[in-house]
Structures are given as C-alpha cells and as structure tokens.
Design a protein around this motif. Sequence first.
Motif, mmCIF file in Angstrom:
data_model
loop_
_atom_site.group_PDB
_atom_site.id
_atom_site.type_symbol
_atom_site.label_atom_id
_atom_site.label_comp_id
_atom_site.label_asym_id
_atom_site.label_seq_id
_atom_site.Cartn_x
_atom_site.Cartn_y
_atom_site.Cartn_z
ATOM 1 N N LYS B 47 14.434 -12.217 -0.515
ATOM 2 C CA LYS B 47 14.753 -13.651 -0.421
ATOM 3 C C LYS B 47 14.016 -14.296 0.750
ATOM 4 O O LYS B 47 13.362 -15.334 0.600
ATOM 5 C CB LYS B 47 16.270 -13.846 -0.225
ATOM 6 C CG LYS B 47 17.130 -13.176 -1.287
ATOM 7 C CD LYS B 47 18.606 -13.460 -1.079
ATOM 8 C CE LYS B 47 19.199 -12.835 0.171
ATOM 9 N NZ LYS B 47 19.292 -11.358 0.131
ATOM 10 N N SER B 48 14.126 -13.652 1.918
ATOM 11 C CA SER B 48 13.455 -14.206 3.093
ATOM 12 C C SER B 48 11.944 -14.198 2.897
ATOM 13 O O SER B 48 11.251 -15.139 3.282
ATOM 14 C CB SER B 48 13.804 -13.405 4.344
ATOM 15 O OG SER B 48 15.182 -13.459 4.577
ATOM 16 N N THR B 49 11.445 -13.131 2.294
ATOM 17 C CA THR B 49 10.019 -13.037 2.048
ATOM 18 C C THR B 49 9.545 -14.225 1.218
ATOM 19 O O THR B 49 8.561 -14.893 1.556
ATOM 20 C CB THR B 49 9.704 -11.718 1.315
ATOM 21 O OG1 THR B 49 10.185 -10.633 2.109
ATOM 22 C CG2 THR B 49 8.226 -11.557 1.068
ATOM 23 N N MET B 162 16.323 -23.118 3.713
ATOM 24 C CA MET B 162 17.397 -22.595 4.563
ATOM 25 C C MET B 162 17.630 -21.124 4.263
ATOM 26 O O MET B 162 17.967 -20.758 3.137
ATOM 27 C CB MET B 162 18.683 -23.400 4.337
ATOM 28 C CG MET B 162 18.474 -24.903 4.462
ATOM 29 S SD MET B 162 19.980 -25.850 4.153
ATOM 30 C CE MET B 162 20.670 -25.929 5.787
ATOM 31 N N ASP B 163 17.456 -20.284 5.279
ATOM 32 C CA ASP B 163 17.606 -18.840 5.098
ATOM 33 C C ASP B 163 18.960 -18.393 5.621
ATOM 34 O O ASP B 163 19.121 -18.174 6.820
ATOM 35 C CB ASP B 163 16.470 -18.098 5.820
ATOM 36 C CG ASP B 163 16.408 -16.631 5.410
ATOM 37 O OD1 ASP B 163 17.318 -16.176 4.683
ATOM 38 O OD2 ASP B 163 15.451 -15.958 5.811
ATOM 39 N N GLU B 164 19.907 -18.239 4.744
ATOM 40 C CA GLU B 164 21.277 -17.840 5.118
ATOM 41 C C GLU B 164 21.760 -18.575 6.355
ATOM 42 O O GLU B 164 22.163 -17.954 7.341
ATOM 43 C CB GLU B 164 21.327 -16.332 5.382
ATOM 44 C CG GLU B 164 21.124 -15.513 4.138
ATOM 45 C CD GLU B 164 21.293 -14.018 4.439
ATOM 46 O OE1 GLU B 164 22.345 -13.668 4.990
ATOM 47 O OE2 GLU B 164 20.397 -13.252 4.115
ATOM 48 N N PRO B 165 21.745 -19.889 6.314
ATOM 49 C CA PRO B 165 22.031 -20.630 7.550
ATOM 50 C C PRO B 165 23.464 -20.432 8.036
ATOM 51 O O PRO B 165 23.707 -20.475 9.233
ATOM 52 C CB PRO B 165 21.789 -22.082 7.151
ATOM 53 C CG PRO B 165 21.983 -22.116 5.681
ATOM 54 C CD PRO B 165 21.509 -20.785 5.178
#
Lengths: 261, 264
Positions: B47-49, B162-165
């Motif tokens: 996901k982050s990638t 937004m990465d797991e904010p």
Amino acid sequence: MTRDQGQRLLLPLFVALVIVGLWQWWVTAYDIPQFLVPSPLVVAQTLVMDWSLLGAALLVTLKVTFLALFCSVLLGVTIAFAFVQSKWIETAFFPYAVLLQVTPIVAIAPLIIIWVKSPTASLVICATLVALFPIIANTTLGLRSVNRGLQSLFKMNRATRWQTLVRLRIPSALPYFFGGLRISSGLALIGAVVAEFVAGTGGTGTGLAYQILQAGYQLNIPRMFAALVLITLTGVTLFALMGALSKWALGSWHESETNSI
Amino acid sequence: MNSEASAVAVQSAEKTYPNGTHALLPVNLTVQQGEFVTLLGPSGCGKSTLLNMVAGLLEPSAGRISVWGESPNAQSQAKQRLSFVFQEATLMPWARVGANVRLPLDLQGINRADADQRVGNALKLVGLEKFAESYPRELSGGMQMRASIARSLVTDPSLLLMDEPFGALDEITRNRLDDELLSLWRSKGLTVIFVTHSIHEAVYLSSRVVVMAARPGRVIEEVAITPTVARDDAFRVSTEFAGYAKQLQDSLLRASVNVDEALA
Ligand SMILES: Nc1ncnc2c1ncn2[C@@H]1O[C@H](COP(=O)(O)OP(=O)(O)OP(=O)(O)O)[C@@H](O)[C@H]1O
Ligand SMILES: [Mg+2]
C-alpha cells in the motif's frame, strides 16, 4: 528555581561539604604533614595568597581551552558537513578522524611544540586535536539522523538543497551537536593541561599545568593542590556552561531539555 | 473510464526494490476527480509502495503513473497540487505548530502575510486555531495529526494522499477525525487516496475500496461503496455497513487462503 532544580544544586554541594569536612578533620586529627596532604583550609589560604600567580595561570589555561573549543567547533562542524555532502568523502577520511581520536596527545604534543613557533598556538593545536572528534562524530550523526517523513515532505515540496540544509538538517543535528560540545569542552580543558605539561618542561608555558610542575619541583604541595582545584572547578563550570547553552538552544522543544513529557 | 480526465492513472505499474523484494505486481488503477479511494490490505501488501509511487517519492520499476496526465514529478508546473499525509504526524519538533503548517508555503517562497493568512485558515479547518504558538510536543497525538492535516491542506491541494494517517490513534479520536476528513473532502471537492488496515474505516470513508493482498503485493478486487444513507454514526451500525464490511473481509480472507495454499 523549582524544587527539583534546587535539589540538583544542593545535593552535590552537600556531598562536597561533607567530603571537605572529613578531609579537614582527618588531616588535623592525624596530624598529616602539609607536604603530604595539605588541609582544605591551607589549600584555600594558598589559593588566596598565590592568586596573582594562579589567577594569571588560570587565564592562560582558559584562553587555550576556549580557543581550542572554538577551533574544534569550527573544524568539526565543517568536516561533518563535508562528510554528509558525500559518502565518498566520509569513507575516505573518517578513518583519519578516528586516528585522531586514538592517538595519545602526549605522544604527538612534543612534535607539535617543536614544529609550531608560538607556544599558545601549539597548545591550542594539541587541545583541538583532543577535543575535535566528538564534534565530528556527533554532528555527522545528527546531520544524517533526519526523520524520513520530513525528508519526503521536503522533497515533495521541491525544497532546494539549501532549504533542506537550513530548515531540516541543521535543526535535526543540533541536539547531537550539543551532546558532542559538552564532551568536547571537557576534552579541550584536558588537552590544554596535558599539552602544557609536555611543553611546560621546556619552560614555555605559564598556565595551570606549568604551575603544578613548578610547585612540584619546589615541593610546594599546597600550591599544587590549589592549581588542581582550579582546574577541576574550571572543568565543572565549563560543563555547566555548555549545559546551559544547550538548554537555551533546545529547551523549548527537545526531549533531553524538557522535564515534562 | 477515460484516463485523460482522471486524477490519477496507474498503468501496469510495479515495484521491485533494489534488494530484490518484489513489493508490487503490476497494478492498474484509475482514480476520478473527486473520488475517495481507499487502499485496504494486510501489512506488507504494498500500500505504501503504491502511494509513494503516486506521490513521486518512488519510481515504478515498470509501467506508468500519471497525475492529471503528467508524471508525478512534473507536478511543479501544474496548478493542481498533491499533498501527502504520513502515518506519523511528522512535525518538526523545533518549530511551533503555525510554522510547521506554513512550511510548504515557506518552501514555495510565498510572502509571509499571505502565508500566515492561509495558515490561519488551515488551522481553523482542523480546529487548531488556538494552538498556532504551541510546540508539537505540547499537543496530543490526535491534535498533532490534525496539525499534519492542516499542513497538507495549506497548499490548497486537489489530491490528498494519506498513508494510514490515523493508525496510531485511539478509536474514538479516529472516528472523529474520519468525520472531519469526510466533511473536508466534500466541502473542498478533494480527491483522496487513503491507506488503511481497518475494514471499518475503509467502508465508512470510501467511495471505492481497492482490496490488496500480500506476498506478492497485488490488487485483488475493487469494491464500490455506495450507501443509500448518509455517512454518520447511524451508518456505522447499519446492516448496509455490515454488508460492505463482510464483503471486504471475505475478499481479504480469500486472498490470504490462496496464498496459504500456494505456500503449502
Ligand atoms: N525500501 C524498501 N526496500 C526493500 N523492501 C521494501 C522497502 N519498502 C518496503 N519493502 C517491502 O515491500 C513490501 C511492501 O511494503 P509496503 O511498505 O508498501 O507495505 P504496506 O502495505 O504499506 O505495509 P504496512 O501496512 O505494514 O505499512 C514489504 O514486503 C516490504 O518489506
Ligand atoms: Mg505502509
């Protein structure tokens, strides 16, 4: 002053009082001769009576110490910046920074004293060599320890190299730098004294180490003690001074300088 | 779907890290202007990638990614901007909240008066107008996250990544921030790509959920979330909500079962 800070000052002072008291009692009770161990009272008297001599010597040692600390900061920070600019520079030169750290100063001080004409300059160079490494190592580490997220943020906002340096790398490195500075301030003093011991035999110095040597030749033990006390007090004051500087610079934000979490 | 008009177009983008980790098999994904798309999947599914590639922080090893028809790194000329919100608040501890929020504007060289006004507005949006002069450490985790969101909104972006904010926050705070985010999304006409582990958060927020699986990281399904009721506290406990949650859960479960079989 909060109660906590008061204690931090009062407790060590109390310990000092007790030790000095015991020392005085021991010397008087057992009638220890002055040329072996002078009593605190005698040391204090010497300090006052020989002040013109010792005070001048203290100034010389302080001058060397501060000049060396100044040079270490200037050089150390410059070298650290060079290291983080390129991995090549760091790989090529870091071993020599370590070499600097592990070479005993007494071994190279005579050489430097022969090579450099001005006695003050040679002492400053020796003390700088002693004090330099913690500044290099800590500042390099600090400049590298930048939060990854903040780095991405700067990158996404197309920050220039300069903006990243000034707004991100330097503030991130400050706590590390001040940690190094505290260690280096003590080392600069040690370097100044040790170098003068080496040089002092040649009769060039007039600092505290020279006074200790002279007093030793004359078996003036109280003056030796008085000079020693001055060196110790200088060291403690320097450390406290660097602590205050660090608190002033980081106090508002860094964990190490804020008591409340 | 027409990729010219879309906000984000990911075309067979994949990622292999320099150490050989194949983090993401080729992914195709189109995000329309104004959509709220969530990437949902277990840890390590990429996901982050994927999000970092959309942000231009990572280069895809193959394939193409465009944001408003341009490569993410060419966005400097574009009027529309993208902003990134990280898992942690990632505020500069040495700067006050106001200065933290102003950072993107400072880096762009916007004059101080304009910048300060926009910072004030952004802080008001997230309810932190009273804390501009505080240091980040004086704020709670939820407030720090709000400051981080204010910083991402201060440039008036069209696309918010937004990465797991809210991953590190307690559920009550998280729910409240979810609501605030939804109303921001609506009022500002944002396009959002949101990463989460949480099925419930995904259902609550998204117009579409992209379900991903790990080992190797890939997209397995896209689920449109089109509730007939308003997204509010009642929605969280509705049967409709539970239905979507079950659908996503089954999808995630199927993917992990397949992997277990493949490994066996
Ligand atoms: N810089 C890197 N170098 C090598 N491998 C990496 C790197 N970053 C991530 N990976 C690997 O790529 C895969 C996907 O990582 P990624 O961070 O995208 O997962 P994720 O879905 O965001 O997980 P999480 O939910 O835990 O954040 C993982 O197997 C991870 O170990
Ligand atoms: Mg992640």
